[in-house]
Design an enzyme around this catalytic site. Structure first.
Site, short mmCIF file in Angstrom:
data_model
loop_
_atom_site.label_atom_id
_atom_site.label_comp_id
_atom_site.label_asym_id
_atom_site.label_seq_id
_atom_site.Cartn_x
_atom_site.Cartn_y
_atom_site.Cartn_z
N ARG A 104 24.72 32.68 35.16
CA ARG A 104 26.19 32.64 35.27
C ARG A 104 26.61 31.22 34.89
NH1 ARG A 104 30.32 34.77 39.88
NH2 ARG A 104 29.86 36.68 38.74
N HIS A 131 31.79 39.51 31.06
CA HIS A 131 31.17 39.84 32.36
C HIS A 131 30.62 41.27 32.27
CE1 HIS A 131 30.12 39.64 36.42
NE2 HIS A 131 31.28 39.68 37.02
N GLN A 134 29.61 43.65 35.35
CA GLN A 134 30.71 44.26 36.10
C GLN A 134 31.15 45.56 35.46
OE1 GLN A 134 32.20 42.97 39.08
NE2 GLN A 134 32.94 45.07 39.08
N ASP A 219 42.56 41.69 37.21
CA ASP A 219 41.65 40.66 37.68
C ASP A 219 42.51 39.45 38.04
OD1 ASP A 219 39.38 39.12 38.21
OD2 ASP A 219 38.88 38.77 36.10
N CYS A 259 37.48 43.64 39.82
CA CYS A 259 36.09 43.20 40.01
C CYS A 259 35.90 42.40 41.29
CB CYS A 259 35.62 42.39 38.80
SG CYS A 259 36.50 40.84 38.57
N ARG A 287 27.62 47.30 41.78
CA ARG A 287 26.94 46.19 41.11
C ARG A 287 25.44 46.25 41.42
NH1 ARG A 287 29.70 41.60 39.81
NH2 ARG A 287 27.72 41.04 38.85
N1 NVA Z 1 37.62 36.50 35.68
C1 NVA Z 1 36.99 36.08 36.91
C2 NVA Z 1 35.98 37.07 37.35
C3 NVA Z 1 35.31 36.74 38.66
C4 NVA Z 1 34.21 37.70 39.03
C5 NVA Z 1 36.35 34.72 36.71
O1 NVA Z 1 35.77 34.47 35.65
O2 NVA Z 1 36.45 33.88 37.61
N1 CP Z 2 32.84 40.42 40.66
C1 CP Z 2 32.01 39.39 40.76
O1 CP Z 2 31.27 39.04 39.83
O2 CP Z 2 32.02 38.76 41.97
P1 CP Z 2 31.28 37.42 42.36
O3 CP Z 2 31.99 36.28 41.64
O4 CP Z 2 31.45 37.32 43.84
O5 CP Z 2 29.86 37.48 41.96
#
Ligand code: NVA
Ligand code: CP
Length: 302
Positions: A104, A131, A134, A219, A259, A287
């Protein structure tokens, strides 16, 4: 055979993705019945997290335990990656010691570089651009509640962010129609829009995006790394909240997904998120099951 990675949904074929969703549903049933086997003893998953996480970390770590293996949490604060050791060197070294790696991070190019130098499969656990894990969970959730997503109408309302980009890839791979409503200046990746012209419709009007949709998704308005833009974004996105009023334009049986983490009464009303029939909690749980199917697929295709 060359090492398979999962950096975007386009790394798997349509058939592989459909099979993976079926397998995720099967693994979920086996898990609930306490009938699952542990096919990967001694296999280790490396988990590189440069951003925070609740769902992703727990689902990967628990998933690996269910499969009989284990996982190592690697934070840049505690590894040499955080002190400037090149990604290429880190990927070479980590991939000599573990069997599969999830990353990540911020720039998508970073995970591409990581995968290029890794001897083992690399999974995108979120970048600024995509992502895909997800989306596996989202599609699984739709299939469980409503059957195949093929030919359905999906509405994305809000920021054209990493999730929205992944929905564009999902529309292509799972063959559904995607309506996107976002304010000017917050559109998804231009190249993706150009590549998928016939499949996606772009509007500034949430109501027209949501009309007759089978699934409505949103989101956060400010993703990780955009904390300083939070206030400006709240202004730009006013009128883009998903709530019961907006959902009334969708099909009567339309599902709402997010998500998570969610910001109540910003991108989604508290009432919609906390509704008794909300599927967002199934979506979060999935997930776990979807990524177990993904890990199994990648380890077996080595
Ligand atoms: N769009 C959000 C998703 C979090 C799971 C982010 O990148 O922070
Ligand atoms: N939806 C998701 O990826 O959540 P987290 O940021 O908690 O991993």
């Amino acid at each position: 055979m060359s090492t398979r990675h999962f950096l975007t949904l386009l790394d798997l074929s349509k058939q592989e993705l459909t099979d993976l969703i079926d397998r995720a549903i099967e693994l979920k049933t086996l898990h609930k019945q306490e009938l699952e086997s542990s096919p990967f003893p001694n296999r280790v998953l490396g988990m590189v997290f440069e951003k925070s996480s609740t769902r992703t970390r727990i689902s990967f770590e628990a998933g690996m335990a269910h499969l009989g293996g284990s996982a190592i949490f690697l934070s840049p604060r505690d590894t040499q990656l955080g002190r400037g050791e090149p990604i290429e060197d880190s990927a070479r070294v980590i991939s000599r010691m573990v069997d599969i790696i999830m990353v990540r991070t911020f720039e998508h190019e970073k995970i591409e570089t990581f995968a290029k130098y890794s001897k083992v499969p690399v999974i995108n656990a979120l970048t600024d651009d995509y992502h895909p894990c997800q989306l596996l969970a989202d599609v699984q959730t739709f299939v469980e509640h409503r059957g195949s997503i093929e030919g359905k109408r999906v509405a994305w309302v809000g920021d054209g962010n990493n999730m929205c980009n992944s929905y564009i890839n999902a529309a292509r791979q799972f063959n559904f129609e995607l309506n996107i409503a976002c304010p000017e200046g917050f559109e998804p990746m231009e190249s993706l829009m150009n590549d998928n012209r016939g499949r996606i419709n772009m509007t500034r009007d949430p109501v027209s995006a949501v009309r007759d949709a089978d699934l409505v998704v949103t989101d956060t308005w400010a993703s990780m790394g955009q904390e300083e833009e939070k206030l400006a974004r709240e202004k730009a996105f006013s009128g883009f909240q998903v709530n019961h009023e907006l959902m009334s334009y969708a099909q009567s049986k339309a599902l709402f997904m997010h998500c998570l983490p969610a910001y109540r009464d910003q991108e989604v009303s508290a009432k919609l998120l906390d509704a008794d029939d909300a599927v967002v909690w199934d979506e979060a749980e999935n997930r776990l099951h979807a990524q177990k199917a993904l890990i199994e697929f990648l380890l077996l295709s080595r």
